[in-house]
Write an enzyme that holds these catalytic residues in place. Structure first.
Site, mmCIF file in Angstrom:
data_model
loop_
_atom_site.group_PDB
_atom_site.id
_atom_site.type_symbol
_atom_site.label_atom_id
_atom_site.label_comp_id
_atom_site.label_asym_id
_atom_site.label_seq_id
_atom_site.Cartn_x
_atom_site.Cartn_y
_atom_site.Cartn_z
ATOM 1 N N GLY A 177 0.847 -1.202 0.000
ATOM 2 C CA GLY A 177 0.000 0.000 0.000
ATOM 3 C C GLY A 177 0.868 1.230 0.000
ATOM 4 O O GLY A 177 2.037 1.094 -0.108
ATOM 5 N N SER A 178 0.472 2.449 0.149
ATOM 6 C CA SER A 178 -0.691 2.968 -0.486
ATOM 7 C C SER A 178 -0.729 4.489 -0.441
ATOM 8 O O SER A 178 -0.700 5.065 -1.488
ATOM 9 C CB SER A 178 -1.893 2.241 0.032
ATOM 10 O OG SER A 178 -2.749 2.931 0.747
ATOM 11 N N ARG A 179 -0.748 5.190 0.718
ATOM 12 C CA ARG A 179 -0.694 6.653 0.737
ATOM 13 C C ARG A 179 -0.051 7.116 2.040
ATOM 14 O O ARG A 179 -0.263 6.517 3.097
ATOM 15 C CB ARG A 179 -2.100 7.243 0.625
ATOM 16 C CG ARG A 179 -2.112 8.755 0.352
ATOM 17 C CD ARG A 179 -3.525 9.253 0.189
ATOM 18 N NE ARG A 179 -3.890 10.236 1.210
ATOM 19 C CZ ARG A 179 -5.128 10.589 1.514
ATOM 20 N NH1 ARG A 179 -6.147 10.012 0.907
ATOM 21 N NH2 ARG A 179 -5.354 11.495 2.443
#
Length: 220
Positions: A177-179
């Site tokens: 992931g991811s952010r």
């Protein structure tokens, strides 16, 4: 090549299965081998050299979020599958708190991802330019937030409350992931930022806020 912790735990199964799969199918063996190699590539952890000055990006990827939240600015970096997923400290400071926040697993590029599982690493920014009475106050903290995505179910911090971190130092990683977001102190305005939505950045190397801006971070 260095790898983030846990890399071999994920990669060993397909790598070990590859020679046995060869007994049944060359294609299956190739798929297993490719999956194992791709997993190691995903967990790669290259060395990074921060520039002499400036607040640096916490993650590799593309700037996907840039907005004001009250008197603060939030900048988010979306990490695609090919990006390095090791997260680095944007500034030097002391870890005040590491807080896990449960949530969902929506795609990290969607607006709904704001309600995903998160890990907040709150930093007391080392800034000699701040008035002494304000140092250590909650409003003078920067927060690095790991946000899980549709396939990101493992957030791994490397730091805990009381630790000191240097600018560009590794502070954790997200498995699959991811952010990663940075919530800046109120001293940072959107006009101080050196990047914009859509730009690609590299963890520990790309400058988000230039040294000498009115934000006043100690970045050397």
């Amino acid at each position: 090549m260095n790898f983030a912790p846990g890399a071999w735990r994920y990669a060993i199964v397909p790598l070990a299965a590859a020679p046995f799969a060869l007994l049944y199918s060359v294609g299956a063996s190739a798929v297993a081998l490719a999956l194992g190699v791709a997993t190691l590539a995903f967990f790669r952890d290259p060395e990074r050299t921060p520039p002499p000055t400036g607040v640096v990006s916490p993650a590799d990827g593309k700037v996907s979020v840039l907005r004001e939240e009250g008197d603060r600015v939030r900048l988010g970096v979306f990490m695609n599958v090919h990006n390095v997923h090791v997260v680095r400290a944007p500034v030097a400071g002391a870890v005040r708190e590491v807080e896990h926040a449960p949530g969902g697993y929506k795609p990290a590029f969607s607006k709904e991802s704001d309600r995903n599982e998160k890990l907040h690493v709150r930093l007391d920014v080392e800034d000699p330019n701040l008035p002494a009475a304000d140092e250590g106050a909650a409003d003078d903290r920067a927060t690095v937030t790991f946000i899980a995505g549709a396939f990101a179910r493992r957030i791994h911090p490397y730091v805990e409350a009381g630790d000191g971190v240097e600018r560009g130092e590794r502070v954790g990683h997200i498995a699959f992931g991811s952010r990663v977001d940075v919530l800046f102190p109120p001293t940072v305005d959107e006009s101080d930022l050196a990047v914009d939505v859509g730009e690609r950045v590299a963890a520990g190397e790309s400058v988000l806020v230039e040294a000498g801006s009115r934000a006043g971070f100690r970045t050397e």
